[in-house]
Design a protein around this motif. Sequence first.
Motif, PDB file in Angstrom:
ATOM      1  N   TYR A 188      47.977  31.323  39.692  1.00 43.56           N
ATOM      2  CA  TYR A 188      47.113  32.449  39.340  1.00 43.56           C
ATOM      3  C   TYR A 188      46.724  32.359  37.872  1.00 43.56           C
ATOM      4  O   TYR A 188      47.587  32.140  37.009  1.00 43.56           O
ATOM      5  CB  TYR A 188      47.876  33.752  39.601  1.00 43.56           C
ATOM      6  CG  TYR A 188      47.062  35.019  39.457  1.00 43.56           C
ATOM      7  CD1 TYR A 188      45.808  35.141  40.065  1.00 43.56           C
ATOM      8  CD2 TYR A 188      47.549  36.109  38.741  1.00 43.56           C
ATOM      9  CE1 TYR A 188      45.072  36.307  39.942  1.00 43.56           C
ATOM     10  CE2 TYR A 188      46.824  37.289  38.630  1.00 43.56           C
ATOM     11  CZ  TYR A 188      45.577  37.382  39.232  1.00 43.56           C
ATOM     12  OH  TYR A 188      44.857  38.539  39.123  1.00 43.56           O
ATOM     13  N   VAL A 200      40.854  34.843  38.188  1.00 40.58           N
ATOM     14  CA  VAL A 200      40.146  36.125  38.199  1.00 40.58           C
ATOM     15  C   VAL A 200      39.820  36.502  36.763  1.00 40.58           C
ATOM     16  O   VAL A 200      40.711  36.518  35.910  1.00 40.58           O
ATOM     17  CB  VAL A 200      41.004  37.234  38.852  1.00 40.58           C
ATOM     18  CG1 VAL A 200      40.329  38.592  38.706  1.00 40.58           C
ATOM     19  CG2 VAL A 200      41.251  36.926  40.317  1.00 40.58           C
ATOM     20  N   LEU A 212      39.173  39.195  34.266  1.00 45.86           N
ATOM     21  CA  LEU A 212      39.351  40.633  34.089  1.00 45.86           C
ATOM     22  C   LEU A 212      38.300  41.167  33.127  1.00 45.86           C
ATOM     23  O   LEU A 212      37.454  40.400  32.643  1.00 45.86           O
ATOM     24  CB  LEU A 212      40.759  40.911  33.568  1.00 45.86           C
ATOM     25  CG  LEU A 212      41.925  40.917  34.564  1.00 45.86           C
ATOM     26  CD1 LEU A 212      41.809  42.108  35.515  1.00 45.86           C
ATOM     27  CD2 LEU A 212      42.070  39.640  35.353  1.00 45.86           C
ATOM     28  N   GLU A 213      38.332  42.459  32.853  1.00 43.95           N
ATOM     29  CA  GLU A 213      37.311  43.025  31.982  1.00 43.95           C
ATOM     30  C   GLU A 213      37.783  43.127  30.532  1.00 43.95           C
ATOM     31  O   GLU A 213      37.030  43.592  29.679  1.00 43.95           O
ATOM     32  CB  GLU A 213      36.834  44.376  32.528  1.00 43.95           C
ATOM     33  CG  GLU A 213      37.774  45.539  32.328  1.00 43.95           C
ATOM     34  CD  GLU A 213      39.041  45.442  33.148  1.00 43.95           C
ATOM     35  OE1 GLU A 213      39.047  44.753  34.180  1.00 43.95           O
ATOM     36  OE2 GLU A 213      40.046  46.047  32.738  1.00 43.95           O
ATOM     37  N   HIS A 224      43.421  43.019  27.503  1.00 42.00           N
ATOM     38  CA  HIS A 224      44.472  44.001  27.797  1.00 42.00           C
ATOM     39  C   HIS A 224      44.751  44.000  29.293  1.00 42.00           C
ATOM     40  O   HIS A 224      45.907  43.939  29.735  1.00 42.00           O
ATOM     41  CB  HIS A 224      43.991  45.381  27.306  1.00 42.00           C
ATOM     42  CG  HIS A 224      45.031  46.461  27.384  1.00 42.00           C
ATOM     43  ND1 HIS A 224      45.298  47.140  28.543  1.00 42.00           N
ATOM     44  CD2 HIS A 224      45.856  46.990  26.439  1.00 42.00           C
ATOM     45  CE1 HIS A 224      46.246  48.042  28.306  1.00 42.00           C
ATOM     46  NE2 HIS A 224      46.598  47.964  27.040  1.00 42.00           N
ATOM     47  N   SER A 225      43.688  44.020  30.073  1.00 46.72           N
ATOM     48  CA  SER A 225      43.842  43.968  31.523  1.00 46.72           C
ATOM     49  C   SER A 225      44.328  42.600  31.982  1.00 46.72           C
ATOM     50  O   SER A 225      45.109  42.488  32.931  1.00 46.72           O
ATOM     51  CB  SER A 225      42.513  44.299  32.209  1.00 46.72           C
ATOM     52  OG  SER A 225      42.310  45.704  32.213  1.00 46.72           O
ATOM     53  N   THR A 228      47.940  42.461  31.585  1.00 39.84           N
ATOM     54  CA  THR A 228      48.554  43.341  32.585  1.00 39.84           C
ATOM     55  C   THR A 228      48.615  42.637  33.929  1.00 39.84           C
ATOM     56  O   THR A 228      49.646  42.637  34.609  1.00 39.84           O
ATOM     57  CB  THR A 228      47.746  44.654  32.728  1.00 39.84           C
ATOM     58  OG1 THR A 228      47.528  45.213  31.432  1.00 39.84           O
ATOM     59  CG2 THR A 228      48.491  45.652  33.588  1.00 39.84           C
ATOM     60  N   ALA A 229      47.485  42.017  34.311  1.00 38.15           N
ATOM     61  CA  ALA A 229      47.433  41.319  35.598  1.00 38.15           C
ATOM     62  C   ALA A 229      48.382  40.121  35.595  1.00 38.15           C
ATOM     63  O   ALA A 229      49.052  39.845  36.594  1.00 38.15           O
ATOM     64  CB  ALA A 229      46.003  40.866  35.895  1.00 38.15           C
ATOM     65  N   ALA A 233      51.853  41.497  35.987  1.00 38.39           N
ATOM     66  CA  ALA A 233      52.044  42.083  37.317  1.00 38.39           C
ATOM     67  C   ALA A 233      52.159  40.994  38.379  1.00 38.39           C
ATOM     68  O   ALA A 233      52.976  41.086  39.298  1.00 38.39           O
ATOM     69  CB  ALA A 233      50.894  43.034  37.643  1.00 38.39           C
ATOM     70  N   ALA A 234      51.351  39.946  38.251  1.00 33.37           N
ATOM     71  CA  ALA A 234      51.414  38.853  39.228  1.00 33.37           C
ATOM     72  C   ALA A 234      52.726  38.095  39.080  1.00 33.37           C
ATOM     73  O   ALA A 234      53.365  37.738  40.072  1.00 33.37           O
ATOM     74  CB  ALA A 234      50.221  37.914  39.044  1.00 33.37           C
ATOM     75  N   THR A 258      55.380  39.786  40.676  1.00 29.21           N
ATOM     76  CA  THR A 258      55.301  39.728  42.137  1.00 29.21           C
ATOM     77  C   THR A 258      55.770  38.365  42.642  1.00 29.21           C
ATOM     78  O   THR A 258      55.909  38.151  43.834  1.00 29.21           O
ATOM     79  CB  THR A 258      53.853  40.035  42.584  1.00 29.21           C
ATOM     80  OG1 THR A 258      53.408  41.213  41.902  1.00 29.21           O
ATOM     81  CG2 THR A 258      53.773  40.313  44.084  1.00 29.21           C
ATOM     82  N   VAL A 266      54.563  34.940  41.535  1.00 30.24           N
ATOM     83  CA  VAL A 266      53.752  33.711  41.538  1.00 30.24           C
ATOM     84  C   VAL A 266      53.753  33.116  40.132  1.00 30.24           C
ATOM     85  O   VAL A 266      54.101  33.779  39.160  1.00 30.24           O
ATOM     86  CB  VAL A 266      52.292  33.966  42.009  1.00 30.24           C
ATOM     87  CG1 VAL A 266      52.275  34.480  43.435  1.00 30.24           C
ATOM     88  CG2 VAL A 266      51.552  34.889  41.065  1.00 30.24           C
ATOM     89  N   ARG A 267      53.352  31.839  40.050  1.00 23.96           N
ATOM     90  CA  ARG A 267      53.301  31.172  38.749  1.00 23.96           C
ATOM     91  C   ARG A 267      51.952  31.466  38.094  1.00 23.96           C
ATOM     92  O   ARG A 267      50.907  31.191  38.680  1.00 23.96           O
ATOM     93  CB  ARG A 267      53.527  29.676  38.902  1.00 23.96           C
ATOM     94  CG  ARG A 267      53.583  28.940  37.574  1.00 23.96           C
ATOM     95  CD  ARG A 267      54.023  27.499  37.744  1.00 23.96           C
ATOM     96  NE  ARG A 267      55.468  27.400  37.928  1.00 23.96           N
ATOM     97  CZ  ARG A 267      56.086  26.329  38.419  1.00 23.96           C
ATOM     98  NH1 ARG A 267      55.389  25.267  38.781  1.00 23.96           N
ATOM     99  NH2 ARG A 267      57.404  26.320  38.554  1.00 23.96           N
ATOM    100  N   MET A 284      50.055  45.071  25.757  1.00 27.28           N
ATOM    101  CA  MET A 284      50.596  44.508  26.992  1.00 27.28           C
ATOM    102  C   MET A 284      51.441  43.265  26.756  1.00 27.28           C
ATOM    103  O   MET A 284      52.304  42.943  27.566  1.00 27.28           O
ATOM    104  CB  MET A 284      49.463  44.207  27.985  1.00 27.28           C
ATOM    105  CG  MET A 284      48.694  45.440  28.416  1.00 27.28           C
ATOM    106  SD  MET A 284      49.748  46.884  28.805  1.00 27.28           S
ATOM    107  CE  MET A 284      50.674  46.300  30.212  1.00 27.28           C
TER     108      MET A 284
END
Lengths: 310, 415, 307
Positions: B23, B53, B55-56, B59-60, B63-64, B67-68, B71, B73-74, B90
């Motif tokens: 990711y 992905v 992000l916008e 900071h996001s 965060t992503a 969060a990933a 969860t 994943v690498r 973050m």
Amino acid sequence: MYRIRFHGRGGQGMKTASRMLGSAFFAEGFEVQDAPRYGAERRGAPIFAYVRADRAPINERGIIRQPDLVIVADDSLVAVPAAGVLGGMTSDTVLLINSHESPDTWRHRLNAQSTILVLPEPFEPEDHAELPYAGAACAGAAAQLLGVIPWASMEQALRHELAELAPAVIETNVTRARTAFERMEPHRGCVREGRAVSAADYVPPNWVEVPFEAARISAPAIHAPATSVEVKTGLWRTLRPVIDYDRCSRCWWVCSSFCPDSAINVDAAGRPEIDYDHCKGCMICVAQCPPHAIETIPEHDAQAAEGGKE
Amino acid sequence: MSRQLLTGNGAAAWGARLARVDYVPAFPITPQTEIIETLAAWLETDTMDGRLVTLESEHSMITAAGAAAATGVRVFTATSSQGLLYAMEMIYTVAGWRAPFVMINVSRGLAAPITLESDHNDIMAARDAGCLQIHCATCQEVLDSTLMAYRIAEDERIRLPVIVNMDGFYLSFTREPVELPTVEEANGFLPPFDAENVVFRASAPTSQAVAVLGGSPYSYFRYEHHLAVLKGNEVYDEVAAEFAERFGRRHEAVEAYRSEDAELLFVMTGSFATKAREAVDRLRDSGVGIGLLRPRLLRPFPETRLRELLAGKQAVAVIDQNLSMGKGGVMHAELASALYGQPDMPPILASFVGGLGGRNISAEEFFEIAKVLQTAVAEGKTPPPRLLYTRDELREMRKLQAVAQVEREELGGGR
Amino acid sequence: MSAREAMIKRMKDLPSTHLLGTGTPMCAGCGGLEALHEVYDVLGENSVFVNAAGCMTLLSVYPFTPFRGSWLYTAMASAPAGAQGVRDALDILLEKKRVTKAEDLEVAVLTGDGAAYGMGLSATSGAIERNLDFLYLCYDNEGYGNTGQQYSGATPHAAKTATSGGPRGFAGYKKDLFAIWVAHKPAYVATVVGAEPLDLARKIEKAKQLTGPRLIIALAPCPPGWGYDPKDSVDIGRLAVRTGVWPLKEYVDGKVVHTKIPHPRRPVEEYLSKQGRFAHLFAPKRNEALLAQLQAKVDAYWAQVSE
């Protein structure tokens, strides 16, 4: 240094009481610290505020661990360990409780060596969520017990702290504080200044080498569901909803659906049961019950009745 | 293993590819963008099996990333400069989640005034965030450090984000020969990510990154986080040793160049340190007993190793490519705190600040720094901090100010 | 209407056991918690709530959590990005067959109005534009409640807050977050309130059946922030609907549909007069002009609805 702790519930005005006393000390030329202690607690949850006063500048900070005077606005908190009312009390500590019950009863109940006093005119409206004048009375009584604050300074402090309220409300506060102040005359100056901790003779802090622990243990994560049930938010309750099962229509669990706290369980037969360990006493169930089968009982009455049964 | 010309950005992308990252949360910023463009191209053509992905915001993005990683994943991500600062809340936060991932920071000076070129104030701002930091001097190191970073980040003793830092332009856009491990070699070094119990699964309800009330539990979590970063010293050395064994390239926590018999030492990080390395050779040619220490690991700060390497030396010049306004060079202060009060430490610890916003540090300046050290040793006195700037530069600056119509009478010397 | 959604006709059709654990530090009578527990009953425990800073951040304070499923606290601005990370990671794990379908979770964002209407808006916009498959639940108590109810982008006109204490209250107007979200054309947008649990349950059930961004704003009556007795939380929520102040509606398939049109619509005053934050409209003197203006605004909204 004087160290004074006020205990009450969120909403009962303990912060204001500490500020009244702090301002009165200040007017008398003392160095002062006053502060409320906030946590995640909400209205009804046990909270406290504290005041330090000394003739010399105050270097101590934070929570008062060994109080000279403890004032409890809501006597239902005295026995609640989570409220920490009795924390750090010694035989030198004076405990003042806003209560109908006598000092002897409390002394017996607490098995305490401390000086125990009660406010001569307890303020106990049905709902303890707000004790509108208790803060003023507590502060007024405290001033007399300390013996170093004349009424004039207390009154000035009170008017200063309450300046934004309606004039009639201020006057009632002043009257209540004055009454408490006067009735405490026999105990004038019974609170003695606590001493500083000695550097020559102290209990060492027992530091530990913090052990390294892998993240699977030391991450701020909870690996279990719904552990919050261990938090007894029932302590917040000042009013108790009681279901009259004769009137309960075993409806479509309206009370249970609306209870924000999931604190009303309905069994297979449709019989609702209130979980008093967790009910915060919001009384939404009372307001929403279609056949009006849930009554409101002051929590202290309910607890007294339960105590009587023991 | 094959050898090819790669930019620092290309090497970073290859590092992510060989690490088989799942990711890539992304956000473009110069001079980092080429990394995510390269990865995007590989992912689109299924050359890589993963997901990118955009992000916008950074900071996001962080965060992503956190969060990933939480969860299971690498995760790989990259940013630079203002992006790192925008993400800073973050960066601190996800480190505390104990969610391991690797981020490349392409160092670039900070606004204001805004610039595109390199210095280390951005990465220094992340110093206290609780991530590990590896600072690279070559494109080869960028690739190797990325692979090593995953081993370190995912180690059960660490489980923290690792930031691999390279200098904008000097590495990011500069091609150098880079040895590329084969997929099999990379796989042999870096096993799949085992997230242990820090994941989100239906069968294992978990509340991660929860609040605490009170200083005592808070202190526990922060101390443990600190101890985990410190553990990075040990884990880094293990990983570096294994890397050397497999790939024949040894990346010590502190590169020591001709330091053993040196009396004087340069200390600096990043790609400009190769300039210092060159200066050491030239100074040695003319009989000056000088060497170079280059910390690759900045967090944890390799204090013990630095003390060993500096024991008995006469003088040190810390050349900081960053500036803590009102204090000075950040690494100078860090090194001072590591050495002070320890036995046998060099009596002279001089501070030089240079290379801000990509400004060159010339060979002559390194020579002059060596001379300042010699004088300091002779006089037994640490010189005041020096901000590297020449009369010629000031003169050029005056010309710019004249164009900008800065009040001429306000201008001082240098004309 | 899906079959499961259609099954929710009466209160009796709502779940009788509640998933959200007791013992949370939310205030007594919290309208947000009421909505959350109703949502959770429908959504189920195979979910992960990604939270932004706000009152509900304190739901999970180590070592206590009321959730039977999972939780991740992020920061104030970026909870939707946290949801992105979790959703993407789960998708990757499923695609690569590293976890089974049974391990999958519904990813939900949980924020207050402070994050939803303000600091987190760009992260939300980004998540919608990326067509993230998630549920977003905003508990809207119309102010920065956790810090003592200062005004936010969600505060209604004329409301008194800790930072709008003048005689006319808050000078701004409540931002139309529903319309902002709808402008992104996500899979689903709805307004709900805990006081209307059937409407709420149907909407969450519907949202559950859809994929893509599904966004829910729950009006969250707030006893300390709005100034009323906790027992009135449900009545106030219901009045918000019956006076037309809080239109219950949903956006799906490109259309906005009102799910409960108040008829007859009660005067706005009935809602306002029960809350301390609007007390200055009634005493010491009725502010007829402002009351009329607030009523007119609601009337205008509903006039446009019936057109």
